[in-house]
Write a protein that holds these residues in place. Sequence first.
Motif, PDB file in Angstrom:
ATOM      1  N   TRP A   1      29.217  26.742 -64.451  1.00  0.00           N
ATOM      2  CA  TRP A   1      30.450  27.221 -63.816  1.00  0.00           C
ATOM      3  C   TRP A   1      30.030  28.209 -62.738  1.00  0.00           C
ATOM      4  CZ3 TRP A   1      35.433  25.768 -65.484  1.00  0.00           C
ATOM      5  CH2 TRP A   1      35.453  24.963 -66.617  1.00  0.00           C
ATOM      6  N   TYR A   2      30.027  27.777 -61.492  1.00  0.00           N
ATOM      7  CA  TYR A   2      29.640  28.666 -60.394  1.00  0.00           C
ATOM      8  C   TYR A   2      30.666  29.793 -60.274  1.00  0.00           C
ATOM      9  CZ  TYR A   2      26.759  24.769 -58.514  1.00  0.00           C
ATOM     10  OH  TYR A   2      25.869  23.769 -58.311  1.00  0.00           O
ATOM     11  N   ASP A   3      30.208  30.934 -59.832  1.00  0.00           N
ATOM     12  CA  ASP A   3      31.115  32.043 -59.581  1.00  0.00           C
ATOM     13  C   ASP A   3      32.086  31.650 -58.466  1.00  0.00           C
ATOM     14  OD1 ASP A   3      31.653  35.097 -59.873  1.00  0.00           O
ATOM     15  OD2 ASP A   3      31.594  34.679 -57.720  1.00  0.00           O
ATOM     16  N   PRO A   4      33.413  31.772 -58.698  1.00  0.00           N
ATOM     17  CA  PRO A   4      34.362  31.297 -57.691  1.00  0.00           C
ATOM     18  C   PRO A   4      34.344  32.086 -56.383  1.00  0.00           C
ATOM     19  CG  PRO A   4      35.529  32.382 -59.476  1.00  0.00           C
ATOM     20  CD  PRO A   4      34.099  32.279 -59.886  1.00  0.00           C
ATOM     21  N   VAL A   5      34.203  33.396 -56.430  1.00  0.00           N
ATOM     22  CA  VAL A   5      34.222  34.184 -55.191  1.00  0.00           C
ATOM     23  C   VAL A   5      32.992  33.864 -54.349  1.00  0.00           C
ATOM     24  CG1 VAL A   5      34.215  36.496 -54.190  1.00  0.00           C
ATOM     25  CG2 VAL A   5      35.660  36.005 -56.166  1.00  0.00           C
ATOM     26  N   ALA A   6      31.829  33.807 -54.964  1.00  0.00           N
ATOM     27  CA  ALA A   6      30.610  33.481 -54.216  1.00  0.00           C
ATOM     28  C   ALA A   6      30.691  32.069 -53.645  1.00  0.00           C
ATOM     29  CB  ALA A   6      29.391  33.625 -55.116  1.00  0.00           C
ATOM     30  N   THR A   7      31.160  31.127 -54.454  1.00  0.00           N
ATOM     31  CA  THR A   7      31.250  29.736 -54.000  1.00  0.00           C
ATOM     32  C   THR A   7      32.253  29.596 -52.865  1.00  0.00           C
ATOM     33  OG1 THR A   7      30.686  28.957 -56.220  1.00  0.00           O
ATOM     34  CG2 THR A   7      31.735  27.374 -54.744  1.00  0.00           C
ATOM     35  N   LEU A   8      33.427  30.169 -53.020  1.00  0.00           N
ATOM     36  CA  LEU A   8      34.453  30.061 -51.982  1.00  0.00           C
ATOM     37  C   LEU A   8      34.040  30.803 -50.717  1.00  0.00           C
ATOM     38  CD1 LEU A   8      37.645  30.385 -54.199  1.00  0.00           C
ATOM     39  CD2 LEU A   8      36.712  28.291 -53.172  1.00  0.00           C
ATOM     40  N   SER A   9      33.318  31.919 -50.862  1.00  0.00           N
ATOM     41  CA  SER A   9      32.820  32.634 -49.675  1.00  0.00           C
ATOM     42  C   SER A   9      31.835  31.772 -48.909  1.00  0.00           C
ATOM     43  CB  SER A   9      32.153  33.947 -50.085  1.00  0.00           C
ATOM     44  OG  SER A   9      33.091  34.817 -50.674  1.00  0.00           O
ATOM     45  N   TYR A  10      30.973  31.091 -49.628  1.00  0.00           N
ATOM     46  CA  TYR A  10      30.020  30.173 -49.004  1.00  0.00           C
ATOM     47  C   TYR A  10      30.762  29.064 -48.262  1.00  0.00           C
ATOM     48  CZ  TYR A  10      26.172  26.760 -48.815  1.00  0.00           C
ATOM     49  OH  TYR A  10      25.232  25.845 -48.414  1.00  0.00           O
ATOM     50  N   LEU A  11      31.786  28.507 -48.890  1.00  0.00           N
ATOM     51  CA  LEU A  11      32.540  27.410 -48.275  1.00  0.00           C
ATOM     52  C   LEU A  11      33.421  27.896 -47.121  1.00  0.00           C
ATOM     53  CD1 LEU A  11      33.402  25.347 -51.463  1.00  0.00           C
ATOM     54  CD2 LEU A  11      31.552  24.972 -49.805  1.00  0.00           C
TER      55      LEU A  11
ATOM     56  N   ALA B   1      39.250  42.894 -57.081  1.00  0.00           N
ATOM     57  CA  ALA B   1      40.182  43.036 -55.954  1.00  0.00           C
ATOM     58  C   ALA B   1      39.438  43.097 -54.631  1.00  0.00           C
ATOM     59  CB  ALA B   1      41.046  44.289 -56.152  1.00  0.00           C
ATOM     60  N   LYS B   2      38.350  43.832 -54.595  1.00  0.00           N
ATOM     61  CA  LYS B   2      37.548  43.937 -53.367  1.00  0.00           C
ATOM     62  C   LYS B   2      36.956  42.584 -52.977  1.00  0.00           C
ATOM     63  CE  LYS B   2      35.225  46.108 -50.129  1.00  0.00           C
ATOM     64  NZ  LYS B   2      35.850  46.770 -48.992  1.00  0.00           N
ATOM     65  N   GLN B   3      36.442  41.854 -53.970  1.00  0.00           N
ATOM     66  CA  GLN B   3      35.849  40.544 -53.692  1.00  0.00           C
ATOM     67  C   GLN B   3      36.876  39.581 -53.095  1.00  0.00           C
ATOM     68  OE1 GLN B   3      34.325  39.822 -57.656  1.00  0.00           O
ATOM     69  NE2 GLN B   3      32.221  40.044 -56.924  1.00  0.00           N
ATOM     70  N   TYR B   4      38.033  39.487 -53.740  1.00  0.00           N
ATOM     71  CA  TYR B   4      39.056  38.553 -53.234  1.00  0.00           C
ATOM     72  C   TYR B   4      39.649  39.019 -51.904  1.00  0.00           C
ATOM     73  CZ  TYR B   4      38.857  35.425 -57.196  1.00  0.00           C
ATOM     74  OH  TYR B   4      38.439  34.505 -58.117  1.00  0.00           O
ATOM     75  N   ALA B   5      39.758  40.324 -51.710  1.00  0.00           N
ATOM     76  CA  ALA B   5      40.245  40.831 -50.417  1.00  0.00           C
ATOM     77  C   ALA B   5      39.252  40.498 -49.311  1.00  0.00           C
ATOM     78  CB  ALA B   5      40.490  42.330 -50.486  1.00  0.00           C
ATOM     79  N   THR B   6      37.973  40.635 -49.605  1.00  0.00           N
ATOM     80  CA  THR B   6      36.943  40.292 -48.626  1.00  0.00           C
ATOM     81  C   THR B   6      36.972  38.803 -48.335  1.00  0.00           C
ATOM     82  OG1 THR B   6      35.555  42.118 -49.346  1.00  0.00           O
ATOM     83  CG2 THR B   6      34.467  40.337 -48.132  1.00  0.00           C
TER      84      THR B   6
END
Length: 114
Positions: free
Chosen positions: A72-82, A107-112
């Motif tokens: 299960w890839y980390d969603p924030v890291a994966t979506l940031s890459y995409l 919150a900071k991760q998703y805001a970024t």
Amino acid sequence: MPILPSGPLSYGMQLPVQSQSVIYAEPWEATATPADLVGVARAADHGGFAYIAGCDHVAIPLRLADGMSTVWYDPVATLSYLAGVTGRVLLMSHVAVVGLRHPLVTAKQYATLD
């Protein structure tokens, strides 16, 4: 009577590769690479999909590992890459296990990402 949303129909998809639960993952995902994930995201972007989504599980309990897999890839890291390889498709995590994450960091991760 329910109120139906107005406007054009939109559609999206859960990303393959990012979460490889044996319940729904296809065999090819086990050997997929980041380039394959980029190819899917770009195809969705160019194909008019409204969103692509990932799933969050920080850890899978051992008793569920056989049924859910532990990939299960980390969603924030994966979506940031995409985000860096797509143009207009929206990015989302349709599952976020917030009880296992620090609220300010999350919150900071998703805001970024936004």
